[in-house]
Design an enzyme around this catalytic site. Structure first.
Site, short mmCIF file in Angstrom:
data_model
loop_
_atom_site.label_atom_id
_atom_site.label_comp_id
_atom_site.label_asym_id
_atom_site.label_seq_id
_atom_site.Cartn_x
_atom_site.Cartn_y
_atom_site.Cartn_z
CG LEU A 97 -1.98 -1.09 1.29
CD1 LEU A 97 -2.74 -1.02 2.61
CD2 LEU A 97 -2.97 -0.99 0.13
CD GLU A 132 8.87 1.14 0.14
OE1 GLU A 132 9.92 1.07 0.80
OE2 GLU A 132 8.82 1.00 -1.09
N GLY A 133 6.67 4.33 4.20
CA GLY A 133 6.84 5.53 5.02
C GLY A 133 8.29 5.70 5.41
CB ALA A 184 6.85 1.22 8.49
CB VAL A 215 1.67 0.21 4.86
CG1 VAL A 215 0.30 -0.24 5.35
CG2 VAL A 215 2.30 1.16 5.87
CG ASP A 246 2.97 14.05 10.32
OD1 ASP A 246 3.03 15.11 9.68
OD2 ASP A 246 3.36 12.96 9.86
#
Length: 294
Positions: free
Chosen positions: A13, A15-16, A19, A21, A130
């Protein structure tokens, strides 16, 4: 591709910062979940941001906050199992809006849910820090939930001195941009105001490209603050006496469809001086939400 024997990964779904997802399915129950996979640095151990997110998320149980079901810790990975949400607010606006702009009724319902989620955080001594359309998730029922507490942090009284690096620039409060380190719940309220305006127009209200440019965008629209409108502003680290002086504009020029009651709420959220911003509790009692008041 199994995160564990319990969950099947279906698709990536996003990328942060720390992490990846995935959309996943519980093999036993068939329930859809979002799997946040954090790679652990063998040298450093679990990132402190992740630990912070987990400890916060497990405590925050509310219908307008994404539920954390489980934490699976393996040798080199940490998997957070969240409830699955269909899309974020940004995608919702792009697919359901008119050039991104939503109908007033929809803006009102999403704002009500957003402010309920914020109030729950603030009542539990947590700042989100945020908030942005990409961090607000929407499910098929039209429920809105706050997600991604990567930067959130429990705040105590007295007010802690927080680090300066928080909140995506466009939704960042002027006090934070000016270098204030004693910010509080009011930074989330500013972000909520920016999101409200964006839902009405389909465009970010203050799309700045740097700290200074962001302040310029804000002052151009809301007026340049000074010692009389914001006492002690000149003592903030990033304050400059040569900021260009702008008069406040009428927001109806940008949001012609907004009614006076909604505008009153928006202006209460977007007060430059943090102490003047409405609280989450007060905002939920605002006349604009009268139809939701029992």
């Amino acid at each position: 591709m199994n995160t564990s024997s319990q969950f099947q990964q279906l698709e990536k779904l996003g990328e942060g910062t720390y992490a990846t997802v995935y959309k996943g399915r519980n093999r036993t129950t068939g329930q859809l979940v979002a799997l946040k996979e954090i790679n652990l640095d063998s040298e450093e151990g679990t990132p402190s941001t992740a630990i912070r997110e987990i400890s916060l998320m497990k405590e925050l149980k509310h219908e307008n906050i994404v539920t954390l079901y489980d934490v699976i810790h393996t040798e080199n990975k940490l998997n957070l199992v969240f409830e699955y949400m269909d899309k974020d607010l940004k995608k919702f606006m792009d697919t359901n809006g008119n050039k991104g702009a939503l109908e007033t009724k929809q803006v009102k319902w999403f704002m009500y849910q957003l402010l309920r989620g914020i109030l729950f955080c603030h009542d539990n001594r947590v700042l989100h820090r945020d908030l942005k359309p990409q961090n607000l998730l929407i499910n098929a029922k039209g429920q809105l939930k706050l997600a991604d507490f990567g930067l959130a942090r429990a705040f105590g009284i007295p007010v802690n001195t927080f680090s300066n690096e928080v909140v995506t620039l466009w939704y960042r409060a002027p006090d934070v941009l000016l270098g204030s380190r004693t910010y509080s719940t009011s930074i989330d309220i500013w972000s909520a105001g920016c999101i409200m305006a964006e839902m009405f127009t389909g465009r970010p209200l203050f799309p700045g490209s740097s700290n200074d440019d962001q302040l310029q965008h804000i002052f151009k629209l809301m007026g340049t603050p000074n010692e009389s409108t914001w006492p002690n502003i000149s003592s903030l680290p990033n304050y400059r006496s040569n900021f260009q002086v702008y008069a406040p504009q009428d927001l109806r020029v940008i949001i012609p469809q907004i009614d006076n009651v909604a505008l009153d709420l928006l202006l209460s959220l977007l007060q430059l001086k943090p102490e003047n911003r409405i609280t989450a509790r007060q905002s939920l009692e605002h006349p604009w939400f009268a139809e939701y008041h029992q």
